[in-house]
Design a protein around this motif. Structure first.
Motif, PDB file in Angstrom:
ATOM      1  N   TYR A   6      -5.393  -1.600  -2.409  1.00 49.27           N
ATOM      2  CA  TYR A   6      -5.765  -0.235  -2.008  1.00 49.27           C
ATOM      3  C   TYR A   6      -7.268  -0.020  -2.056  1.00 49.27           C
ATOM      4  N   ILE A   9      -8.559  -1.702   1.055  1.00 49.07           N
ATOM      5  CA  ILE A   9      -8.253  -0.889   2.234  1.00 49.07           C
ATOM      6  C   ILE A   9      -9.175   0.327   2.296  1.00 49.07           C
ATOM      7  N   THR A  10      -9.408   0.971   1.145  1.00 50.55           N
ATOM      8  CA  THR A  10     -10.296   2.132   1.095  1.00 50.55           C
ATOM      9  C   THR A  10     -11.712   1.767   1.524  1.00 50.55           C
ATOM     10  N   ASP A  46      -6.660   9.308   1.187  1.00 50.35           N
ATOM     11  CA  ASP A  46      -5.273   8.926   0.941  1.00 50.35           C
ATOM     12  C   ASP A  46      -5.187   7.659   0.093  1.00 50.35           C
ATOM     13  N   ASN A  47      -5.860   6.611   0.515  1.00 48.38           N
ATOM     14  CA  ASN A  47      -5.779   5.324  -0.179  1.00 48.38           C
ATOM     15  C   ASN A  47      -6.504   5.349  -1.522  1.00 48.38           C
ATOM     16  N   ARG A  69      -2.437  14.682  -0.178  1.00 45.14           N
ATOM     17  CA  ARG A  69      -2.249  13.574   0.773  1.00 45.14           C
ATOM     18  C   ARG A  69      -1.300  13.986   1.893  1.00 45.14           C
ATOM     19  N   ALA A 194       1.535  -1.529  -0.365  1.00 38.67           N
ATOM     20  CA  ALA A 194       0.370  -1.403   0.517  1.00 38.67           C
ATOM     21  C   ALA A 194       0.598  -2.008   1.899  1.00 38.67           C
ATOM     22  N   ASN A 197       0.195   0.494   4.686  1.00 36.04           N
ATOM     23  CA  ASN A 197      -1.209   0.914   4.710  1.00 36.04           C
ATOM     24  C   ASN A 197      -2.099  -0.137   5.359  1.00 36.04           C
TER      25      ASN A 197
END
Length: 220
Positions: A6, A9-10, A46-47, A69, A194, A197
């Motif tokens: 995460y 990803i962020t 969100d992430n 979120r 994840a 995502n």
């Protein structure tokens, strides 16, 4: 393990947002394609909330963050429809520039936002779940109609990607949408929260690439 995914990803979304803003610097900021970067900003929040949930701990504050979120998802995600119209307008076709088309797409976007708020966000009850190294809040029960908005947005993305491929042979928006759709629909067993995502990140990369490519063509 999911914590690091995460975080990755962020950070990837932050880079994607910066690249988009830098590349589009000086271009028409009133373009409908700028809604894409609003969505990406929402995905950063969100992430990040999911990633740092275990450090915040179970309680009202984390629950409210996760409720945020769902509000962001409900309000921001449907604007991808306006992004699609913005991309299509870059093709120079008159039908995509008509007032009637803009009104239809704007109305459709607003209707989806209202439906998502009334049928999902207004009714949602959250419970804490700890899995794969993260702590997050998820709906206590499956909400009927909760996938309607995503399905509608996905269809618009798919149709837009197909039109772009048909007219210009640009395949990446269509490819990204198909990968996201297949990955979300198939019951793939992955020991991670994840996975979806990560698919969203791939889709956003394809959409940013699409926006930057056609913005460049529009200005040459």
């Amino acid at each position: 393990m999911d914590f690091y995914l995460y975080i990755l990803i962020t950070l990837s979304y932050i880079v994607l947002l910066l690249v988009g803003f830098i590349k589009k610097s000086g271009k028409n900021i009133r373009s409908l394609t700028f809604f894409l970067y609003l969505v990406i900003a929402g995905l950063i929040v969100d992430n990040a909330i999911i990633a740092f949930g275990k450090f915040i701990g179970t309680g009202p504050f984390l629950e409210k963050l996760h409720l945020l979120r769902y509000w962001i998802h409900a309000i921001v995600t449907p604007t991808l429809i306006l992004f699609c119209l913005g991309v299509l307008r870059k093709l120079g076709k008159k039908r995509f520039h008509s007032i009637r088309t803009i009104r239809i797409m704007l109305t459709f976007t607003c209707v989806l936002i209202l439906i998502e708020i009334m049928t999902v966000v207004a009714k949602i009850e959250l419970k804490p779940v700890s899995e794969y190294g993260i702590l997050h809040y998820v709906p206590e029960t499956e909400i009927e109609g909760s996938h309607l908005m995503i399905i509608c947005v996905s269809v618009i993305l798919l149709v837009t990607g197909f039109i772009l491929y048909r007219i210009t042979k640009w395949k990446w928006m269509l490819t990204g949408t198909i990968i996201m759709g297949i990955g979300s629909a198939l019951p793939i067993e992955v020991e991670s929260t994840a996975f979806t995502n990560a698919l969203e990140l791939l889709l956003m990369i394809s959409l940013v690439a699409t926006d930057l490519t056609f913005s460049k063509k529009e200005n040459t």
